[in-house]
Design a protein around this motif. Structure first.
Motif, PDB file in Angstrom:
ATOM      1  N   LEU A 191       0.844  -1.192   0.000  1.00  0.00           N
ATOM      2  CA  LEU A 191       0.000   0.000   0.000  1.00  0.00           C
ATOM      3  C   LEU A 191       0.880   1.242   0.000  1.00  0.00           C
ATOM      4  N   CYS A 192       0.574   2.189  -0.901  1.00  0.00           N
ATOM      5  CA  CYS A 192       1.339   3.431  -0.972  1.00  0.00           C
ATOM      6  C   CYS A 192       0.388   4.620  -1.033  1.00  0.00           C
ATOM      7  N   PRO A 193       0.264   5.377   0.053  1.00  0.00           N
ATOM      8  CA  PRO A 193      -0.539   6.602   0.016  1.00  0.00           C
ATOM      9  C   PRO A 193       0.229   7.711  -0.700  1.00  0.00           C
ATOM     10  N   VAL A 194      -0.462   8.517  -1.496  1.00  0.00           N
ATOM     11  CA  VAL A 194       0.177   9.638  -2.183  1.00  0.00           C
ATOM     12  C   VAL A 194      -0.677  10.892  -2.032  1.00  0.00           C
ATOM     13  N   ASP A 195      -0.008  12.043  -1.929  1.00  0.00           N
ATOM     14  CA  ASP A 195      -0.730  13.315  -1.936  1.00  0.00           C
ATOM     15  C   ASP A 195      -0.230  14.203  -3.068  1.00  0.00           C
ATOM     16  N   PHE A 196       0.523  13.602  -4.002  1.00  0.00           N
ATOM     17  CA  PHE A 196       0.958  14.228  -5.250  1.00  0.00           C
ATOM     18  C   PHE A 196       2.108  15.219  -5.088  1.00  0.00           C
ATOM     19  N   ASP A 197       2.714  15.326  -3.906  1.00  0.00           N
ATOM     20  CA  ASP A 197       3.902  16.173  -3.802  1.00  0.00           C
ATOM     21  C   ASP A 197       5.141  15.341  -4.107  1.00  0.00           C
ATOM     22  N   ASP A 198       6.319  15.994  -4.142  1.00  0.00           N
ATOM     23  CA  ASP A 198       7.551  15.304  -4.540  1.00  0.00           C
ATOM     24  C   ASP A 198       7.885  14.149  -3.612  1.00  0.00           C
ATOM     25  N   ASN A 199       7.656  14.322  -2.310  1.00  0.00           N
ATOM     26  CA  ASN A 199       7.982  13.258  -1.366  1.00  0.00           C
ATOM     27  C   ASN A 199       7.121  12.026  -1.581  1.00  0.00           C
ATOM     28  N   SER A 200       5.828  12.227  -1.827  1.00  0.00           N
ATOM     29  CA  SER A 200       4.969  11.059  -2.024  1.00  0.00           C
ATOM     30  C   SER A 200       5.251  10.395  -3.368  1.00  0.00           C
ATOM     31  N   ILE A 201       5.699  11.151  -4.354  1.00  0.00           N
ATOM     32  CA  ILE A 201       6.114  10.537  -5.623  1.00  0.00           C
ATOM     33  C   ILE A 201       7.356   9.678  -5.397  1.00  0.00           C
ATOM     34  N   ALA A 202       8.277  10.155  -4.552  1.00  0.00           N
ATOM     35  CA  ALA A 202       9.454   9.346  -4.213  1.00  0.00           C
ATOM     36  C   ALA A 202       9.035   8.047  -3.542  1.00  0.00           C
ATOM     37  N   ALA A 203       8.022   8.121  -2.660  1.00  0.00           N
ATOM     38  CA  ALA A 203       7.521   6.913  -2.010  1.00  0.00           C
ATOM     39  C   ALA A 203       6.895   5.973  -3.032  1.00  0.00           C
ATOM     40  N   LEU A 204       6.153   6.535  -3.997  1.00  0.00           N
ATOM     41  CA  LEU A 204       5.550   5.707  -5.037  1.00  0.00           C
ATOM     42  C   LEU A 204       6.620   5.007  -5.869  1.00  0.00           C
ATOM     43  N   GLU A 205       7.686   5.701  -6.189  1.00  0.00           N
ATOM     44  CA  GLU A 205       8.774   5.095  -6.957  1.00  0.00           C
ATOM     45  C   GLU A 205       9.412   3.953  -6.183  1.00  0.00           C
ATOM     46  N   ALA A 206       9.619   4.149  -4.873  1.00  0.00           N
ATOM     47  CA  ALA A 206      10.192   3.084  -4.039  1.00  0.00           C
ATOM     48  C   ALA A 206       9.238   1.898  -3.967  1.00  0.00           C
ATOM     49  N   ALA A 207       7.941   2.173  -3.807  1.00  0.00           N
ATOM     50  CA  ALA A 207       6.947   1.105  -3.744  1.00  0.00           C
ATOM     51  C   ALA A 207       6.881   0.342  -5.060  1.00  0.00           C
ATOM     52  N   ALA A 208       6.988   1.073  -6.180  1.00  0.00           N
ATOM     53  CA  ALA A 208       6.953   0.426  -7.495  1.00  0.00           C
ATOM     54  C   ALA A 208       8.142  -0.515  -7.677  1.00  0.00           C
ATOM     55  N   GLU A 209       9.313  -0.079  -7.225  1.00  0.00           N
ATOM     56  CA  GLU A 209      10.497  -0.931  -7.338  1.00  0.00           C
ATOM     57  C   GLU A 209      10.324  -2.205  -6.522  1.00  0.00           C
ATOM     58  N   LEU A 210       9.781  -2.077  -5.327  1.00  0.00           N
ATOM     59  CA  LEU A 210       9.541  -3.252  -4.489  1.00  0.00           C
ATOM     60  C   LEU A 210       8.484  -4.165  -5.114  1.00  0.00           C
ATOM     61  N   ALA A 211       7.441  -3.567  -5.677  1.00  0.00           N
ATOM     62  CA  ALA A 211       6.388  -4.370  -6.299  1.00  0.00           C
ATOM     63  C   ALA A 211       6.930  -5.165  -7.489  1.00  0.00           C
ATOM     64  N   ARG A 212       7.800  -4.532  -8.285  1.00  0.00           N
ATOM     65  CA  ARG A 212       8.406  -5.256  -9.407  1.00  0.00           C
ATOM     66  C   ARG A 212       9.256  -6.420  -8.909  1.00  0.00           C
ATOM     67  N   HIS A 213      10.034  -6.148  -7.871  1.00  0.00           N
ATOM     68  CA  HIS A 213      10.951  -7.177  -7.347  1.00  0.00           C
ATOM     69  C   HIS A 213      10.194  -8.366  -6.775  1.00  0.00           C
ATOM     70  N   HIS A 214       9.072  -8.111  -6.109  1.00  0.00           N
ATOM     71  CA  HIS A 214       8.330  -9.176  -5.432  1.00  0.00           C
ATOM     72  C   HIS A 214       7.130  -9.672  -6.228  1.00  0.00           C
ATOM     73  N   ASP A 215       6.914  -9.101  -7.440  1.00  0.00           N
ATOM     74  CA  ASP A 215       5.731  -9.431  -8.231  1.00  0.00           C
ATOM     75  C   ASP A 215       4.478  -9.221  -7.392  1.00  0.00           C
ATOM     76  N   ALA A 216       4.445  -8.122  -6.672  1.00  0.00           N
ATOM     77  CA  ALA A 216       3.344  -7.812  -5.766  1.00  0.00           C
ATOM     78  C   ALA A 216       2.319  -6.918  -6.446  1.00  0.00           C
ATOM     79  N   THR A 217       1.146  -6.825  -5.849  1.00  0.00           N
ATOM     80  CA  THR A 217       0.134  -5.862  -6.278  1.00  0.00           C
ATOM     81  C   THR A 217       0.327  -4.583  -5.469  1.00  0.00           C
ATOM     82  N   LEU A 218       0.375  -3.459  -6.161  1.00  0.00           N
ATOM     83  CA  LEU A 218       0.574  -2.169  -5.510  1.00  0.00           C
ATOM     84  C   LEU A 218      -0.758  -1.421  -5.459  1.00  0.00           C
ATOM     85  N   TYR A 219      -1.162  -1.049  -4.261  1.00  0.00           N
ATOM     86  CA  TYR A 219      -2.388  -0.286  -4.046  1.00  0.00           C
ATOM     87  C   TYR A 219      -1.992   1.166  -3.803  1.00  0.00           C
ATOM     88  N   VAL A 220      -2.419   2.047  -4.692  1.00  0.00           N
ATOM     89  CA  VAL A 220      -2.056   3.463  -4.607  1.00  0.00           C
ATOM     90  C   VAL A 220      -3.274   4.236  -4.098  1.00  0.00           C
TER      91      VAL A 220
END
Length: 267
Positions: free
Chosen positions: A9-38
């Motif tokens: 799960l990755c909460p976002v509020d559309f600022d630069d910090n939350s985009i950085a969190a989304l990028e980190a979550a996306a990398e983890l999701a790719r690595h683990h073949d996980a489903t990412l909930y944004v």
């Protein structure tokens, strides 16, 4: 041994910090073949008794949030299993409710690092979530690069391809993400760039042609601290639409002509 994350799960509020969190979550999701909930939460600033008066306002905010989440997904989540979620309410409570509702294995979120009076008055959503979450929480904070540098405008953790990957699969990624070029990696290092023109040149043979046979452009890279002006010069002279961004030998981003246009038009 890495943990078997299946729901992130990755909460976002559309600022630069939350985009950085989304990028980190996306990398983890790719690595683990996980489903990412944004998740985005539309804050409720009007008492429930007044809601009928403001229902159109909140519906408009919700529709805008969905559109913005879809744009983020297009840019950052190509090739990843994901779901977008929009809730209304108090941010920390909304995040915790979503975490329990989907049974998240990991929560990845930004922290704004408030200090002093602002932290006392506003509190920290991340701190509240850390205290109450049932799953592990990874917090991310991005230090803003200088606005005249590539690092401020690039897409981090870009979608990539492999030299031995068939053009049909790479083309699908490019269509899904609306990319005009895609970096090719081998052993975690960028080794080539494949363009839209390279794909078109192999029309009719995408299913049986590996990317390595279609590359026509010499690889040129820049670093996060390369100036926007220099990146624009390189792309103009070489007549290319995008440049891989490399730091310490590792691919960390992709800068395109669209990104550079934003850099020169945003005040």
């Amino acid at each position: 041994m890495s943990l078997p994350y299946r729901k992130i799960l990755c909460p976002v509020d559309f600022d630069d910090n939350s985009i950085a969190a989304l990028e980190a979550a996306a990398e983890l999701a790719r690595h683990h073949d996980a489903t990412l909930y944004v998740l985005h939460t539309v804050p409720m600033i009007v008492p429930p008794t007044s809601m009928p008066v403001y229902v159109d306002l909140y519906q408009g905010q919700e529709q805008t949030a969905v559109k913005n989440l879809q744009e983020l997904a297009r840019k950052y989540l190509a090739g990843i299993k994901y779901e977008i979620m929009v809730n209304m309410g108090e941010p920390a409570g909304s995040i915790l409710k979503a975490e329990r509702g989907i049974g998240a294995d990991l929560l990845v979120m930004s922290t704004h690092g408030r200090r002093g009076f602002s932290r006392f008055f506003l509190g920290s959503v991340a701190e509240l979530v850390l205290r109450e979450a049932r799953c592990p929480v990874l917090t991310v904070r991005r230090l803003a690069p200088k606005k005249d540098q590539v690092g401020a405008w690039m897409t981090r953790n870009p979608v990539t391809g492999r030299l031995d990957e068939m053009l049909s699969a790479i083309h699908a990624k490019m269509v899904e993400g609306a990319f005009r070029s895609i970096p090719l990696v081998q052993d975690d290092r960028v080794v080539a760039i494949l363009t839209e023109g390279d794909i078109r040149a192999q029309a009719g043979h995408l299913d049986d042609t590996p990317a390595s046979k279609a590359v026509t452009h010499a690889l040129v890279t820049v670093g996060p601290d390369t100036t926007v002006r220099e990146a624009a010069r390189i792309m103009r002279e070489r007549k290319i639409d995008g440049l891989p961004v490399v730091e310490d030998g590792r691919l960390v981003g992709m800068i395109t002509t669209s990104d550079l246009l934003k850099a020169t038009t945003v005040e």
